[in-house]
Design a protein around this motif. Structure first.
Motif, PDB file in Angstrom:
ATOM      1  N   ILE A  20       0.843  -1.205   0.000  1.00 51.79           N
ATOM      2  CA  ILE A  20       0.000   0.000   0.000  1.00 51.79           C
ATOM      3  C   ILE A  20       0.873   1.248   0.000  1.00 51.79           C
ATOM      4  O   ILE A  20       0.664   2.167  -0.788  1.00 51.79           O
ATOM      5  N   LYS A  21       1.865   1.275   0.869  1.00 48.79           N
ATOM      6  CA  LYS A  21       2.773   2.433   0.935  1.00 48.79           C
ATOM      7  C   LYS A  21       3.497   2.634  -0.396  1.00 48.79           C
ATOM      8  O   LYS A  21       3.591   3.745  -0.908  1.00 48.79           O
ATOM      9  N   LEU A  22       3.998   1.540  -0.978  1.00 50.47           N
ATOM     10  CA  LEU A  22       4.699   1.618  -2.263  1.00 50.47           C
ATOM     11  C   LEU A  22       3.786   2.195  -3.338  1.00 50.47           C
ATOM     12  O   LEU A  22       4.166   3.121  -4.065  1.00 50.47           O
ATOM     13  N   TYR A  23       2.570   1.689  -3.447  1.00 52.96           N
ATOM     14  CA  TYR A  23       1.667   2.130  -4.502  1.00 52.96           C
ATOM     15  C   TYR A  23       1.211   3.570  -4.283  1.00 52.96           C
ATOM     16  O   TYR A  23       1.024   4.314  -5.246  1.00 52.96           O
ATOM     17  N   GLN A  24       1.084   3.992  -3.028  1.00 51.90           N
ATOM     18  CA  GLN A  24       0.756   5.393  -2.761  1.00 51.90           C
ATOM     19  C   GLN A  24       1.898   6.313  -3.176  1.00 51.90           C
ATOM     20  O   GLN A  24       1.663   7.434  -3.608  1.00 51.90           O
ATOM     21  N   GLU A  25       3.126   5.840  -3.065  1.00 48.02           N
ATOM     22  CA  GLU A  25       4.292   6.629  -3.474  1.00 48.02           C
ATOM     23  C   GLU A  25       4.456   6.653  -4.989  1.00 48.02           C
ATOM     24  O   GLU A  25       4.844   7.660  -5.563  1.00 48.02           O
ATOM     25  N   VAL A  26       4.174   5.542  -5.646  1.00 47.80           N
ATOM     26  CA  VAL A  26       4.429   5.404  -7.082  1.00 47.80           C
ATOM     27  C   VAL A  26       3.341   6.059  -7.931  1.00 47.80           C
ATOM     28  O   VAL A  26       3.642   6.706  -8.935  1.00 47.80           O
ATOM     29  N   PHE A  27       2.087   5.866  -7.554  1.00 49.57           N
ATOM     30  CA  PHE A  27       0.978   6.318  -8.393  1.00 49.57           C
ATOM     31  C   PHE A  27       0.348   7.583  -7.832  1.00 49.57           C
ATOM     32  O   PHE A  27      -0.053   7.618  -6.657  1.00 49.57           O
ATOM     33  N   SER A  28       0.236   8.604  -8.686  1.00 52.68           N
ATOM     34  CA  SER A  28      -0.490   9.798  -8.270  1.00 52.68           C
ATOM     35  C   SER A  28      -1.974   9.452  -8.213  1.00 52.68           C
ATOM     36  O   SER A  28      -2.423   8.473  -8.814  1.00 52.68           O
ATOM     37  N   ASP A  29      -2.718  10.225  -7.489  1.00 54.99           N
ATOM     38  CA  ASP A  29      -4.165  10.034  -7.383  1.00 54.99           C
ATOM     39  C   ASP A  29      -4.510   8.647  -6.846  1.00 54.99           C
ATOM     40  O   ASP A  29      -5.274   7.899  -7.440  1.00 54.99           O
ATOM     41  N   THR A  30      -3.907   8.300  -5.689  1.00 52.02           N
ATOM     42  CA  THR A  30      -4.158   7.029  -5.037  1.00 52.02           C
ATOM     43  C   THR A  30      -4.828   7.286  -3.695  1.00 52.02           C
ATOM     44  O   THR A  30      -4.424   8.164  -2.947  1.00 52.02           O
ATOM     45  N   GLU A  31      -5.850   6.481  -3.398  1.00 45.61           N
ATOM     46  CA  GLU A  31      -6.611   6.656  -2.161  1.00 45.61           C
ATOM     47  C   GLU A  31      -6.774   5.311  -1.461  1.00 45.61           C
ATOM     48  O   GLU A  31      -7.197   4.326  -2.077  1.00 45.61           O
ATOM     49  N   LEU A  32      -6.438   5.268  -0.173  1.00 51.28           N
ATOM     50  CA  LEU A  32      -6.729   4.094   0.632  1.00 51.28           C
ATOM     51  C   LEU A  32      -8.194   4.200   1.024  1.00 51.28           C
ATOM     52  O   LEU A  32      -8.583   5.041   1.833  1.00 51.28           O
ATOM     53  N   VAL A  33      -9.033   3.371   0.433  1.00 49.87           N
ATOM     54  CA  VAL A  33     -10.478   3.419   0.644  1.00 49.87           C
ATOM     55  C   VAL A  33     -10.838   2.824   2.005  1.00 49.87           C
ATOM     56  O   VAL A  33     -11.642   3.384   2.745  1.00 49.87           O
ATOM     57  N   SER A  34     -10.229   1.687   2.332  1.00 45.80           N
ATOM     58  CA  SER A  34     -10.498   1.044   3.616  1.00 45.80           C
ATOM     59  C   SER A  34      -9.371   0.076   3.940  1.00 45.80           C
ATOM     60  O   SER A  34      -8.647  -0.378   3.051  1.00 45.80           O
ATOM     61  N   MET A  35      -9.232  -0.206   5.232  1.00 41.47           N
ATOM     62  CA  MET A  35      -8.258  -1.202   5.662  1.00 41.47           C
ATOM     63  C   MET A  35      -8.726  -1.790   6.995  1.00 41.47           C
ATOM     64  O   MET A  35      -8.916  -1.056   7.955  1.00 41.47           O
ATOM     65  N   ASP A  36      -8.927  -3.086   7.006  1.00 44.64           N
ATOM     66  CA  ASP A  36      -9.291  -3.811   8.218  1.00 44.64           C
ATOM     67  C   ASP A  36      -8.120  -4.702   8.602  1.00 44.64           C
ATOM     68  O   ASP A  36      -7.541  -5.383   7.740  1.00 44.64           O
ATOM     69  N   LEU A  37      -7.800  -4.707   9.893  1.00 43.22           N
ATOM     70  CA  LEU A  37      -6.652  -5.458  10.389  1.00 43.22           C
ATOM     71  C   LEU A  37      -7.101  -6.641  11.236  1.00 43.22           C
ATOM     72  O   LEU A  37      -8.147  -6.600  11.884  1.00 43.22           O
ATOM     73  N   TYR A  38      -6.282  -7.678  11.215  1.00 51.16           N
ATOM     74  CA  TYR A  38      -6.537  -8.822  12.086  1.00 51.16           C
ATOM     75  C   TYR A  38      -6.327  -8.388  13.542  1.00 51.16           C
ATOM     76  O   TYR A  38      -5.401  -7.642  13.854  1.00 51.16           O
ATOM     77  N   LYS A  39      -7.190  -8.884  14.438  1.00 54.10           N
ATOM     78  CA  LYS A  39      -7.021  -8.684  15.876  1.00 54.10           C
ATOM     79  C   LYS A  39      -7.634  -9.887  16.576  1.00 54.10           C
ATOM     80  O   LYS A  39      -8.797 -10.219  16.344  1.00 54.10           O
ATOM     81  N   ASP A  40      -6.829 -10.539  17.388  1.00 50.57           N
ATOM     82  CA  ASP A  40      -7.295 -11.718  18.123  1.00 50.57           C
ATOM     83  C   ASP A  40      -7.946 -12.740  17.192  1.00 50.57           C
ATOM     84  O   ASP A  40      -9.039 -13.222  17.455  1.00 50.57           O
ATOM     85  N   SER A  41      -7.270 -13.047  16.113  1.00 50.39           N
ATOM     86  CA  SER A  41      -7.815 -13.966  15.124  1.00 50.39           C
ATOM     87  C   SER A  41      -6.860 -15.132  14.903  1.00 50.39           C
ATOM     88  O   SER A  41      -5.643 -14.941  14.848  1.00 50.39           O
ATOM     89  N   PRO A  42      -7.386 -16.334  14.734  1.00 48.38           N
ATOM     90  CA  PRO A  42      -6.511 -17.468  14.421  1.00 48.38           C
ATOM     91  C   PRO A  42      -6.032 -17.442  12.963  1.00 48.38           C
ATOM     92  O   PRO A  42      -5.172 -18.229  12.583  1.00 48.38           O
ATOM     93  N   TYR A  43      -6.570 -16.530  12.155  1.00 52.98           N
ATOM     94  CA  TYR A  43      -6.274 -16.512  10.724  1.00 52.98           C
ATOM     95  C   TYR A  43      -5.154 -15.563  10.313  1.00 52.98           C
ATOM     96  O   TYR A  43      -4.680 -15.619   9.188  1.00 52.98           O
ATOM     97  N   GLY A  44      -4.765 -14.664  11.217  1.00 49.12           N
ATOM     98  CA  GLY A  44      -3.715 -13.730  10.869  1.00 49.12           C
ATOM     99  C   GLY A  44      -3.133 -13.075  12.097  1.00 49.12           C
ATOM    100  O   GLY A  44      -3.803 -12.960  13.129  1.00 49.12           O
ATOM    101  N   ALA A  45      -1.887 -12.648  11.975  1.00 47.96           N
ATOM    102  CA  ALA A  45      -1.212 -11.983  13.087  1.00 47.96           C
ATOM    103  C   ALA A  45      -1.842 -10.620  13.344  1.00 47.96           C
ATOM    104  O   ALA A  45      -2.239  -9.921  12.403  1.00 47.96           O
ATOM    105  N   ASP A  46      -1.948 -10.266  14.610  1.00 54.33           N
ATOM    106  CA  ASP A  46      -2.506  -8.960  14.969  1.00 54.33           C
ATOM    107  C   ASP A  46      -1.788  -7.849  14.204  1.00 54.33           C
ATOM    108  O   ASP A  46      -0.561  -7.839  14.105  1.00 54.33           O
ATOM    109  N   GLY A  47      -2.576  -6.946  13.655  1.00 52.45           N
ATOM    110  CA  GLY A  47      -2.020  -5.787  12.951  1.00 52.45           C
ATOM    111  C   GLY A  47      -1.752  -6.010  11.480  1.00 52.45           C
ATOM    112  O   GLY A  47      -1.433  -5.070  10.767  1.00 52.45           O
ATOM    113  N   THR A  48      -1.877  -7.269  11.011  1.00 52.73           N
ATOM    114  CA  THR A  48      -1.728  -7.483   9.575  1.00 52.73           C
ATOM    115  C   THR A  48      -3.077  -7.262   8.898  1.00 52.73           C
ATOM    116  O   THR A  48      -4.121  -7.197   9.541  1.00 52.73           O
TER     117      THR A  48
END
Length: 132
Positions: A20-48
């Motif tokens: 996400i950081k790379l693409y925001q730097e490379v491409f003009s007119d880029t918007e992070l629309v949404s981002m949900d992170l894992y928290k207390d989940s067996p499927y992913g590390a917290d904060g990923t």
């Protein structure tokens, strides 16, 4: 969620925030629309990233982290195609994506196209860049 019939969905081995950081730097007119992170989940590390939506110009891409043991191997079998409107735009995007990445081909003219390149970026996503 921004609903569309077809959207690129990129699964990464814990590097979605880096992408996400790379693409925001490379491409003009880029918007992070949404981002949900894992928290207390067996499927992913917290904060990923469980799900992120990034709009690059008028195109939406989705990104997700998976643990390294479950993540798919990177391949250039499928790539993201970028139709550049000018040579400076092509050069800026190529330079940004190829930094710490792998240049598969180009940049070079191919038939009627003024510049073409195929590059895998620093997080393993492959792009085709064209300036017609």
């Amino acid at each position: 969620m921004d609903r569309r019939f077809l959207t690129s969905f990129i699964t990464l081995p814990g590097t979605a925030r880096k992408a996400i950081k790379l693409y925001q730097e490379v491409f003009s007119d880029t918007e992070l629309v949404s981002m949900d992170l894992y928290k207390d989940s067996p499927y992913g590390a917290d904060g990923t990233v469980i799900n992120a939506q990034l709009r690059i110009k008028d195109t939406l891409i989705m990104l997700m982290d998976m643990s390294e043991e479950h993540a798919a191997e990177a391949s250039w079998m499928i790539s993201l195609f970028v139709d550049c409107q000018s040579e400076p735009e092509f050069d800026e995007i190529f330079n940004g994506l190829s930094k710490n990445g792998i240049v598969i081909m180009g940049p070079e003219p191919i038939m009627a196209l003024r510049k073409v390149a195929w590059v895998t970026d620093a997080v393993g996503v492959t792009w085709q860049l064209v300036w017609a």
